[in-house]
Design a protein around this motif. Structure first.
Motif: not given
Length: 290
Positions: A108-134
């Motif tokens: 359950l902590l694994m599920v809740i821990v991401p909430f400790l980081t701002n969702s906007l920051v996590r969304t920027y992280g996905w840009i790095i992951l899924i972009r063409s050169e990601g």
């Protein structure tokens, strides 16, 4: 005299407990809502802003085919996101519910821990992951699974990935709570009567956990309609949801009355969904209690 003192004490305790939340709800919920509701019937100023008056044109404009396409597209996106969250969240919630108390806490902590980081920051992280050169495309190219980078960023797929990632915890938690309360003796009785695991799941587990599915679906479906920052970052200007449309009316087009009308319609949609949940979910709760 004692009765008067007791009444005063009771009144004071009620004011002490209810007063702060009442003040908060009035100042930060009721008054802003009434303000938005009022300006939704007003006119847009020549240079933006609001002109006093009464008109229904803001609500009539919602039925323009351009805006209706945004609504239908948003509802379709929210539906797909909700279904994916159920498909991901239900097995994981069921898996957690079968573990010992210590492992349950860790999972359950694994599920809740991401909430400790701002969702906007996590969304920027996905840009790095899924972009063409990601990272994901580079990995798939390195193992020769694909010959050219996948176009995920700035597409509906990219937006859906961000929505599912952000909202799947809201599906897991109510599902876990519902599965955890499931009476295991019913499954044991079904097994004793010769029911196979699949039949026991479809006839016992799934019906009795439907309230959790409905609750999780509401918690995922409604935010999907309003999370404009995910579609802005992962969809670029190619994906337009209701939240983006409302934001653009307030900040870009400076058409506050029309943006307010869109907000009121979104609130009405939310209340309708909550009403359906209370109606259907309430019946399911009663069924689960039998």
């Amino acid at each position: 005299m004692k009765k008067d003192k007791n009444k005063k004490k009771n009144l004071l305790s009620i004011v002490t407990m209810v007063g702060p939340i009442g003040f908060w709800m009035t100042v930060f919920v009721a008054i802003p809502f009434l303000y938005i509701f009022a300006i939704s019937f007003m006119n847009r100023g020549e240079y933006g802003g609001i002109e006093l008056g009464f008109t229904l044109s803001n609500y009539a404009n919602v039925f323009d085919p351009l805006y209706m396409n945004v609504f239908t597209g948003s509802i379709w996106m929210a539906t797909k996101t909700t279904v994916l969250c159920i498909l991901i969240g239900y097995p994981f919630a069921y898996f957690i519910a079968q573990k010992s108390s210590g492992k349950k806490t860790m999972l359950l902590l694994m599920v809740i821990v991401p909430f400790l980081t701002n969702s906007l920051v996590r969304t920027y992280g996905w840009i790095i992951l899924i972009r063409s050169e990601g990272i994901i495309n580079n990995f798939l190219l390195a193992i020769h699974l694909i010959k050219e980078p996948l176009e995920i960023l700035y597409t509906n797929t990219g937006v859906m990935i961000g929505m599912v990632y952000t909202l799947v915890p809201f599906m897991i938690l109510p599902l876990y709570s519902c599965i955890e309360k499931l009476d295991k003796s019913l499954l044991e009785a079904a097994s004793d009567l010769g029911a196979k695991p699949r039949r026991a799941f479809t006839k016992i587990t799934l019906p009795l956990t439907m309230p959790g599915i409905f609750a999780g679906s509401i918690l995922v479906f409604i935010p999907t309609l309003g999370y404009f920052f995910i579609s802005d970052l992962l969809g670029g200007s190619k994906v337009m949801l209701i939240g983006n449309l409302i934001k653009n009316q307030f900040l870009t087009a400076r058409n506050w009355p029309f943006g307010a009308a869109l907000s009121i319609i979104l609130i009405i949609m939310t209340l309708v969904l909550v009403g359906v949940y209370k109606k259907v979910g309430g019946d399911l709760d009663e069924l689960g209690g039998i």
